[in-house]
Design an enzyme around this catalytic site. Structure first.
Site, PDB file in Angstrom:
ATOM      1  CD  GLU A  58      -2.664  -1.457   0.012  1.00  0.00           C
ATOM      2  OE1 GLU A  58      -2.856  -0.505  -0.768  1.00  0.00           O
ATOM      3  OE2 GLU A  58      -3.108  -2.597  -0.210  1.00  0.00           O
ATOM      4  CG  HIS A  61      -1.043   0.874  -4.426  1.00  0.00           C
ATOM      5  ND1 HIS A  61      -0.965   0.652  -5.785  1.00  0.00           N
ATOM      6  CD2 HIS A  61      -1.517  -0.281  -3.880  1.00  0.00           C
ATOM      7  CE1 HIS A  61      -1.351  -0.590  -6.044  1.00  0.00           C
ATOM      8  NE2 HIS A  61      -1.677  -1.173  -4.911  1.00  0.00           N
TER       9      HIS A  61
END
Length: 264
Positions: A58, A61
């Site tokens: 994450e 991202h």
């Protein structure tokens, strides 16, 4: 943006550092054979390492989105690596861990909210989506390196089991993430290049994409084909199916049946 606030937005969270500490301590316990009659240290090590990989997924991202134009990322806490800051902690952390416990599947989760309207350029949108699973690829490379480099001399068997099982989780996560299914990163890679009409039609299916993939994998015939392909790839990287099986078998320390594999 205030410089002090920016530094605070990017300071590594104590929560993440705590997870890393659990991974390190339990990894040491697996390596040294601490509590050899139980698989609990291996369970802790693999679970903590899996959560660390989810956080890094994450973070990739978020960091890519930041450099692509979404300056709101920092204020949301996504750059601190704190899993409690994710949009859907249940989908991002709890469900992926449950999938590992239930079936040894490295199924990805959905997490960070990116303000796509701030980002210009289809390539940037695709790269943001690809950054997460590419992190899993990198993590898999680290886990498999001792095997394909033939550097296992002196590595305890139990630790080999743990690395083999972790590698399986990372490889499955990378492959599943790259599937062009709405709600997964693979669809996010191709979505900017699709006609607007198609994007609108499949938008409503995105919340169910992850669960649909898991449901399909629960079909025995598909599950066998999928894992045969995974094990074929791992064999090419020097990891036998026995190693990954023993990793998963030891991981499930709570089973009443005696474990099939031992570290001896």
């Amino acid at each position: 943006m205030n410089t002090a606030a920016a530094r605070s937005d990017r300071r590594i969270s104590p929560v993440f550092l705590g997870i890393v500490a659990v991974m390190a301590i339990s990894g040491w316990a697996v390596w040294t054979g601490f509590a050899p009659r139980t698989g609990f240290p291996l369970f802790l090590f693999v679970t903590a390492a899996w959560v660390v990989s989810l956080c890094l997924h994450e973070y990739a991202h978020a960091r890519t989105a930041l450099h692509s134009g979404d300056i709101s990322i920092g204020a949301k806490g996504y750059l601190t690596l704190n899993p409690l800051k994710y949009t859907h902690a249940l989908l991002s952390i709890v469900l992926p861990v449950l999938f590992v416990i239930m079936g040894g599947i490295g199924l990805p989760g959905g997490a960070v909210f990116i303000e796509r309207g701030r980002i210009r350029g289809r390539w940037k949108h695709s790269l943001i989506s690809a950054a997460g699973p590419l992190t899993n690829v990198l993590f898999a490379a680290v886990c498999t390196a001792p095997f394909w480099l033939h550097a296992l001399d002196g590595v305890p068997v139990a630790f080999q089991y743990a690395l083999g099982f972790l590698a399986l989780l990372q490889v499955t996560a990378a492959i599943l993430n790259f599937l062009p299914v709405p709600g997964l990163d693979g669809y996010g890679v191709i979505e900017p290049w699709l006609p607007h009409r198609i994007r609108r039609q499949v938008e409503s299916f995105a919340p169910f994409g992850l669960l649909a993939v898991f449901a399909v994998l629960w079909i025995p015939e598909i599950n066998h084909v999928f894992f045969d392909a995974i094990h074929g790839l791992l064999r090419a990287l020097g990891i036998s199916e026995l190693t990954t099986y023993c990793g998963f078998d030891t991981y499930r320390f709570w089973r009443t049946a005696a474990p099939v594999c031992t570290a001896g």
